[in-house]
Design an enzyme around this catalytic site. Structure first.
Site, PDB file in Angstrom:
ATOM      1  N   SER A 125       0.869  -1.181   0.000  1.00 22.52           N
ATOM      2  CA  SER A 125       0.000   0.000   0.000  1.00 22.52           C
ATOM      3  C   SER A 125       0.901   1.224   0.000  1.00 22.52           C
ATOM      4  O   SER A 125       1.543   1.512   1.012  1.00 22.52           O
ATOM      5  CB  SER A 125      -0.870   0.041   1.258  1.00 22.52           C
ATOM      6  OG  SER A 125      -1.594  -1.137   1.404  1.00 22.52           O
ATOM      7  N   LYS A 140       0.539   5.890   8.032  1.00 18.48           N
ATOM      8  CA  LYS A 140       1.215   6.003   6.723  1.00 18.48           C
ATOM      9  C   LYS A 140       0.183   6.070   5.596  1.00 18.48           C
ATOM     10  O   LYS A 140       0.288   6.881   4.682  1.00 18.48           O
ATOM     11  CB  LYS A 140       2.142   4.778   6.588  1.00 18.48           C
ATOM     12  CG  LYS A 140       2.816   4.557   5.280  1.00 18.48           C
ATOM     13  CD  LYS A 140       2.155   3.566   4.351  1.00 18.48           C
ATOM     14  CE  LYS A 140       1.875   2.194   4.863  1.00 18.48           C
ATOM     15  NZ  LYS A 140       1.304   1.285   3.885  1.00 18.48           N
ATOM     16  N   LYS A 174      -7.226   1.692  -2.634  1.00 18.33           N
ATOM     17  CA  LYS A 174      -6.799   1.273  -1.285  1.00 18.33           C
ATOM     18  C   LYS A 174      -6.886   2.450  -0.308  1.00 18.33           C
ATOM     19  O   LYS A 174      -7.309   2.299   0.840  1.00 18.33           O
ATOM     20  CB  LYS A 174      -5.373   0.720  -1.351  1.00 18.33           C
ATOM     21  CG  LYS A 174      -4.749   0.384  -0.016  1.00 18.33           C
ATOM     22  CD  LYS A 174      -5.422  -0.794   0.680  1.00 18.33           C
ATOM     23  CE  LYS A 174      -4.781  -1.049   2.048  1.00 18.33           C
ATOM     24  NZ  LYS A 174      -5.419  -2.107   2.793  1.00 18.33           N
TER      25      LYS A 174
HETATM   26  P1  NAD Z   1       5.862  -5.974   7.316  1.00 17.52           P
HETATM   27  O1  NAD Z   1       6.628  -4.842   7.884  1.00 17.52           O
HETATM   28  O2  NAD Z   1       5.508  -7.130   8.182  1.00 17.52           O
HETATM   29  O3  NAD Z   1       6.663  -6.588   6.029  1.00 17.52           O
HETATM   30  C1  NAD Z   1       7.425  -5.829   5.137  1.00 17.52           C
HETATM   31  C2  NAD Z   1       8.697  -6.598   4.811  1.00 17.52           C
HETATM   32  O4  NAD Z   1       9.482  -5.876   3.847  1.00 17.52           O
HETATM   33  C3  NAD Z   1       9.615  -6.816   6.023  1.00 17.52           C
HETATM   34  O5  NAD Z   1       9.841  -8.190   6.191  1.00 17.52           O
HETATM   35  C4  NAD Z   1      10.898  -6.052   5.654  1.00 17.52           C
HETATM   36  O6  NAD Z   1      12.070  -6.686   6.137  1.00 17.52           O
HETATM   37  C5  NAD Z   1      10.851  -6.095   4.144  1.00 17.52           C
HETATM   38  N1  NAD Z   1      11.644  -5.054   3.490  1.00 17.52           N
HETATM   39  C6  NAD Z   1      11.710  -3.729   3.772  1.00 17.52           C
HETATM   40  N2  NAD Z   1      12.540  -3.094   2.904  1.00 17.52           N
HETATM   41  C7  NAD Z   1      12.996  -4.050   2.053  1.00 17.52           C
HETATM   42  C8  NAD Z   1      13.864  -4.014   0.915  1.00 17.52           C
HETATM   43  N3  NAD Z   1      14.423  -2.864   0.487  1.00 17.52           N
HETATM   44  N4  NAD Z   1      14.106  -5.175   0.276  1.00 17.52           N
HETATM   45  C9  NAD Z   1      13.555  -6.339   0.690  1.00 17.52           C
HETATM   46  N5  NAD Z   1      12.707  -6.428   1.754  1.00 17.52           N
HETATM   47  C10 NAD Z   1      12.446  -5.295   2.418  1.00 17.52           C
HETATM   48  O7  NAD Z   1       4.574  -5.331   6.646  1.00 17.52           O
HETATM   49  P2  NAD Z   1       3.202  -6.074   6.238  1.00 17.52           P
HETATM   50  O8  NAD Z   1       2.243  -6.001   7.365  1.00 17.52           O
HETATM   51  O9  NAD Z   1       3.532  -7.382   5.583  1.00 17.52           O
HETATM   52  O10 NAD Z   1       2.647  -5.023   5.148  1.00 17.52           O
HETATM   53  C11 NAD Z   1       3.172  -4.940   3.842  1.00 17.52           C
HETATM   54  C12 NAD Z   1       2.292  -3.971   3.052  1.00 17.52           C
HETATM   55  O11 NAD Z   1       0.944  -4.457   3.021  1.00 17.52           O
HETATM   56  C13 NAD Z   1       2.224  -2.550   3.664  1.00 17.52           C
HETATM   57  O12 NAD Z   1       2.214  -1.605   2.635  1.00 17.52           O
HETATM   58  C14 NAD Z   1       0.899  -2.562   4.435  1.00 17.52           C
HETATM   59  O13 NAD Z   1       0.331  -1.269   4.564  1.00 17.52           O
HETATM   60  C15 NAD Z   1       0.058  -3.465   3.525  1.00 17.52           C
HETATM   61  N6  NAD Z   1      -1.059  -4.139   4.212  1.00 17.52           N
HETATM   62  C16 NAD Z   1      -0.875  -4.720   5.436  1.00 17.52           C
HETATM   63  C17 NAD Z   1      -1.961  -5.336   6.066  1.00 17.52           C
HETATM   64  C18 NAD Z   1      -1.814  -5.955   7.457  1.00 17.52           C
HETATM   65  O14 NAD Z   1      -2.840  -6.252   8.083  1.00 17.52           O
HETATM   66  N7  NAD Z   1      -0.606  -6.182   7.939  1.00 17.52           N
HETATM   67  C19 NAD Z   1      -3.206  -5.381   5.441  1.00 17.52           C
HETATM   68  C20 NAD Z   1      -3.355  -4.834   4.167  1.00 17.52           C
HETATM   69  C21 NAD Z   1      -2.265  -4.210   3.549  1.00 17.52           C
END
Ligand code: NAD
Length: 298
Positions: free
Chosen positions: A96, A239, A171
């Site tokens: 997102s 965010k 979104k």
């Molecule tokens: P998270 O922080 O658990 O996972 C993100 C991952 O990206 C981490 O493991 C981090 O190490 C990795 N990362 C960061 N920079 C990196 C790079 N340069 N190269 C490789 N890996 C890298 O976050 P999440 O909860 O999995 O959310 C991911 C996305 O999905 C976000 O944009 C969030 O807003 C969206 N989202 C989350 C949810 C939820 O309930 N968690 C629901 C809908 C949407």
């Protein structure tokens, strides 16, 4: 079956990878946190040393990262997806992020002959695990049709909403509705509690009427039970609303409710509540009243 590179193996990316493996795709994965890579490799994926190495052996690369800056680093930066991606392959960013960043990354992909879709999701971790996410997609009809079966292994609803960037606009619309709903629920339950009512009775009385919603059903029991274990973290919702306000500014529209709730989220982060579930927006309103939403006997 496709050769898929997957970058970003966190709360959402990890289970999404498991569903792609279950559907029979070959996966090469990368995250900056090695333990997360090991976990997905134990489920049948191969590890790559960088995003570009994952892209070099893939026809499709999916990214699931926190926000726009991480997507720019992982796709456009040194060692990023575009260094390895072959012309004709497709990058699908499912994070997102700001629609403005989605368009910038999409244009950079296109300049290299790489297709691009922005395809953020709704549903959170439980639906990522079940493979029943709602996926809102921006991009061309042709690329969407080709990628539809892959997206359908992670989601039960996959909808093309417009050109690149439209997935993230949709979104943001979703996140505005959810955040304002939680804040309105908080004001309603604080008022009822201060008036001496049992918030459970109020919830049960109104949930079947016009004020009823998926948000109310999911979040009111959490607030009344004082359970703020995330779900969806305050810092991620802050965010999203920040990205909504940036998009609104560029489009010259006012979003007064979104702006107020974004300020509440920022205040909660400064109180050390950034990793609580977003239902804890209610605690901001509780703070102004000096009470907590609880049943009278709790
Ligand atoms: P998270 O922080 O658990 O996972 C993100 C991952 O990206 C981490 O493991 C981090 O190490 C990795 N990362 C960061 N920079 C990196 C790079 N340069 N190269 C490789 N890996 C890298 O976050 P999440 O909860 O999995 O959310 C991911 C996305 O999905 C976000 O944009 C969030 O807003 C969206 N989202 C989350 C949810 C939820 O309930 N968690 C629901 C809908 C949407």
């Amino acid at each position: 079956m496709s050769n898929i590179g997957f970058v970003g193996l966190g709360i959402m990316g990890g289970p999404m990878c498991r569903n792609l493996l279950k559907a029979g795709h070959r996966l090469v994965v990368y995250d900056i946190v090695p333990e997360l890579v090991e976990r997905v490799v134990a489920g049948g994926a191969s590890a790559a040393a960088s995003a570009s190495a994952a892209a070099a052996v893939s026809d499709i690369v999916i990214t699931m990262l926190p926000d726009g800056p991480e997507v720019e680093t992982a796709v456009l930066g040194p060692g990023g997806v575009l260094e390895g991606a072959r012309p004709g392959c497709t990058v699908i960013d499912m994070s997102s992020i700001s629609p403005l960043v989605a368009r910038k990354v999409g244009a950079a992909c296109e300049a290299r002959g790489v297709n691009f879709l922005d395809a953020p999701v709704s549903g959170g971790e439980p639906k990522a695990v079940d493979g029943t996410l709602a996926i809102m997609v921006g991009g061309s009809e042709e690329v969407f049709q080709k990628m539809q079966p892959v997206l359908a292994s992670m989601g039960s609803s996959v909808t093309l909403v417009g050109a690149v960037g439209a997935g993230n606009v949709t979104k943001l619309a979703n996140q505005i509705i959810v955040a304002c709903n939680i804040a309105a629920m908080g004001e309603a339950l604080v008022l009822a509690t201060r008036a001496g009512l049992d918030p459970n009775a109020v919830f049960n009385a109104i949930k079947g009427g016009l004020a009823g919603s998926t948000v109310l059903n999911a979040k009111a029991p959490m607030v009344i039970g004082r359970n703020f274990k995330p779900g969806f973290r305050i810092r991620l919702h802050q965010k999203d609303l920040r990205n909504a306000l940036l998009a609104a500014e560029s489009l010259k529209v006012g979003l007064p409710l979104t702006s107020s709730v974004q300020q509440m989220l920022m205040a909660l982060m400064n109180e050390g509540k950034g990793d609580l579930d977003h239902s804890a927006i209610v605690t901001f309103i509780e703070g102004m009243a000096g009470i907590e939403v609880r049943p009278p006997d709790a």
